[in-house]
Design an enzyme around this catalytic site. Structure first.
Site, PDB file in Angstrom:
ATOM      1  CD  GLU A 148      -5.594 -20.734   1.396  1.00 59.50           C
ATOM      2  OE1 GLU A 148      -4.698 -20.141   0.761  1.00 59.50           O
ATOM      3  OE2 GLU A 148      -5.455 -21.087   2.571  1.00 59.50           O
ATOM      4  N   PRO A 149      -9.200 -20.132  -3.665  1.00 53.85           N
ATOM      5  CG  PRO A 149     -11.107 -20.773  -4.873  1.00 53.85           C
ATOM      6  CD  PRO A 149     -10.298 -21.117  -3.640  1.00 53.85           C
ATOM      7  N   GLY A 150      -9.119 -16.895  -5.093  1.00 54.55           N
ATOM      8  CA  GLY A 150      -9.590 -15.527  -4.934  1.00 54.55           C
ATOM      9  C   GLY A 150      -9.906 -14.941  -6.302  1.00 54.55           C
ATOM     10  NE  ARG A 151      -4.999 -13.192 -10.070  1.00 53.61           N
ATOM     11  CZ  ARG A 151      -4.452 -11.987  -9.908  1.00 53.61           C
ATOM     12  NH1 ARG A 151      -4.915 -10.972 -10.581  1.00 53.61           N
ATOM     13  NH2 ARG A 151      -3.436 -11.813  -9.076  1.00 53.61           N
TER      14      ARG A 151
ATOM     15  CE1 TYR B  91       0.831  -6.852  -7.936  1.00 51.59           C
ATOM     16  CE2 TYR B  91      -1.375  -6.165  -8.552  1.00 51.59           C
ATOM     17  CZ  TYR B  91      -0.466  -6.549  -7.589  1.00 51.59           C
ATOM     18  OH  TYR B  91      -0.866  -6.613  -6.279  1.00 51.59           O
TER      19      TYR B  91
ATOM     20  CB  CYS C  84      -0.442  14.732 -10.750  1.00 48.40           C
ATOM     21  SG  CYS C  84      -1.896  15.775 -10.820  1.00 48.40           S
TER      22      CYS C  84
HETATM   23  C1  LIG Z   1      -3.655 -14.230  -2.252  1.00 49.70           C
HETATM   24  C2  LIG Z   1      -3.789 -15.565  -1.675  1.00 49.70           C
HETATM   25  C3  LIG Z   1      -4.689 -16.488  -2.215  1.00 49.70           C
HETATM   26  C4  LIG Z   1      -5.522 -16.202  -3.433  1.00 49.70           C
HETATM   27  O1  LIG Z   1      -4.797 -16.095  -4.601  1.00 49.70           O
HETATM   28  P1  LIG Z   1      -5.600 -15.936  -5.993  1.00 49.70           P
HETATM   29  O2  LIG Z   1      -4.542 -15.800  -7.005  1.00 49.70           O
HETATM   30  O3  LIG Z   1      -6.434 -14.729  -5.871  1.00 49.70           O
HETATM   31  O4  LIG Z   1      -6.403 -17.180  -6.162  1.00 49.70           O
HETATM   32  C5  LIG Z   1      -4.827 -17.702  -1.593  1.00 49.70           C
HETATM   33  N1  LIG Z   1      -4.102 -18.018  -0.497  1.00 49.70           N
HETATM   34  C6  LIG Z   1      -3.216 -17.171   0.049  1.00 49.70           C
HETATM   35  C7  LIG Z   1      -2.461 -17.579   1.255  1.00 49.70           C
HETATM   36  C8  LIG Z   1      -3.025 -15.920  -0.527  1.00 49.70           C
HETATM   37  O5  LIG Z   1      -2.145 -15.070   0.020  1.00 49.70           O
END
Ligand SMILES: *Cc1c(COP(=O)(O)O)cnc(C)c1O
Length: 421
Positions: free
Chosen positions: A275-278, A318, A346
């Site tokens: 589940e990569p996002g970033r 962050y 502001c």
């Molecule tokens: C946020 C999240 C991700 C993605 O994390 P990244 O750091 O963006 O890769 C994957 N799985 C779950 C359950 C998350 O909450």
């Protein structure tokens, strides 16, 4: 690697000059590179060639329909964390069997929605959730594939707000309780156990926490199989970090991470879900802004830009670092100055960077915040009544607005008045 480089003196997204986009769209705006998104997805997808796998992009990182569609066309699944994200994924044409549903607080309404529309699996995070999901599934006459998200109690060594794998975090069930919870799941007729899920945090810059967590999950797989559970999928979450600063960060490379996964889980014969996002969206996006003023402070210079914390909250939230560059390529002898880079909101928290070395700028110059593609536009708000920042997608020499900037009128007209006013 990304596709934002200087060409003929101006920063480009692929083959489109950011100056041209700024002229057409105004500032601030987010811009994404299709080639970078695709490249990052393929790093995972091709890196796991030979391993049965599905890459479920964690769409909370950047969830514009155009981004989802770009990735879905390559075969991406989606990790969704709300009913809204589920509907977004469906609207972008993601097949339901490629959608996994994560999150600690799934509501009955969300469960009903995803069960009606179908999905690959629900990643269950607690016993009460398990009971409710079972009840909803049975009331709809369905059996829902589930994994249980286990909390392996490892320190992800990342920012406290995005660490999720320690016992004090709200996520998952303690791994020590896993056998008990899987035995419960096996008794609930609306649920079908298909695997194990783990996600220990975001922006991890060290492989060690992953290794510790995945080893625990591999051991648990064998234990649960001995207990009679059919563990065939391992959802290993996301979280691999990216370099926010060109100069001093080098997180592990995706292939090193994937090698680790193969090493720790290869012997189990499970389907691997990631589940990569970033890592997919982060370096695929920039926030482009104009300098409003350069203001002389006491012993410091403020670069006041037209983007603010409502557009990109990561520095305020962050303490995140974003490299800042001028859109016009600095001339060889152009002085480099130290600026405190701030927005117009502001609040003192509306500070993007302090004492940051940037080529000297003046009013109306364009600057770009790099690595802003993930957790950027999705976390934007209209605080200070600043209309939601627009998004642009580039592909080769083309660009398209993929979310327009609302007009002030549209922004105001979203409010409705009660009858007594
Ligand atoms: C946020 C999240 C991700 C993605 O994390 P990244 O750091 O963006 O890769 C994957 N799985 C779950 C359950 C998350 O909450």
């Amino acid at each position: 690697m990304d596709h934002f480089t200087y060409k003929s003196g101006a920063l480009h997204a692929e083959d489109v000059s950011l100056t041209d986009i700024a002229k057409a769209v105004g500032t601030p705006f987010y811009v994404y590179s299709t080639a970078t998104l695709e490249r990052h997805f393929r790093l995972f997808d091709e890196g796991l060639q030979g391993v049965d796998h599905l890459i479920c992009y964690a769409m909370k990182a950047a969830s514009n329909q155009a981004i989802l569609k770009t990735l879905a066309r390559l075969g991406a699944g989606m990790d969704v964390v709300s009913g809204g994200e589920y509907q977004r994924a469906i609207a972008a044409g993601v097949p339901p069997e490629r959608i996994v549903f994560s999150g600690v607080g799934k509501t009955r309404a969300e469960m009903e929605m995803v069960l009606a529309g179908g999905l690959r699996q629900v990643n269950v995070e607690s016993e009460p959730e398990m009971h409710l999901l079972n009840e909803v599934a049975q009331s709809l006459g369905k059996t829902v594939p589930i994994t249980v998200r286990v909390n392996p109690d490892v320190d992800a060594k990342t920012h406290a707000k995005i660490a999720t794998g320690k016992s004090e975090n709200k996520f998952g069930i303690p791994i020590s309780k896993a056998r008990e919870v899987y035995n419960l799941a096996a008794q609930l007729e609306g649920l079908q156990v298909v695997g194990i899920d783990v996600h220990i945090g975001s922006q991890l810059t060290d492989l060690e926490p992953f290794a510790l967590a995945y080893r625990k999950v591999a051991e648990l797989t064998e234990t649960l199989r001995t207990d009679g559970h059919d563990i065939k999928r391992l959802d290993l979450g996301g979280g691999l970090g990216i370099p926010y600063s060109k100069s001093n960060e080098n997180p592990p490379l995706p292939y090193e991470y994937l090698d680790l996964i193969k090493r720790e889980t290869g012997h189990l014969g499970c389907k691997i879900e990631l589940e990569p996002g970033r890592l997919i969206a982060g370096n695929a996006g920039l926030l482009v802004s104009s300098v409003i003023y350069v203001k002389e402070g006491e012993g410091r210079q403020f670069m006041i830009v037209d983007a603010a914390m409502n557009d990109l909250i990561r520095p305020a939230m962050y303490e995140a670092h974003h490299d800042v560059v001028t859109v016009v390529e600095p001339a060889p002898r152009q002085p480099v100055m130290e600026y405190d880079i701030v927005g117009p909101v502001c609040e003192t928290g509306d500070t993007f960077a302090k004492e940051r070395a940037v080529a000297q700028v003046k009013s109306d110059d364009l600057v770009a915040f790099r690595t802003a593609g993930a957790y950027g536009a999705v976390m934007a708000s209209e605080y200070n009544s600043r209309p939601l920042v627009p998004e642009v997608l580039v592909k080769g020499d083309q660009f398209a607005v993929i979310r327009p900037r609302p007009t002030l009128e549209e922004m105001i007209n979203r409010d409705t008045l009660p009858s007594w006013l």
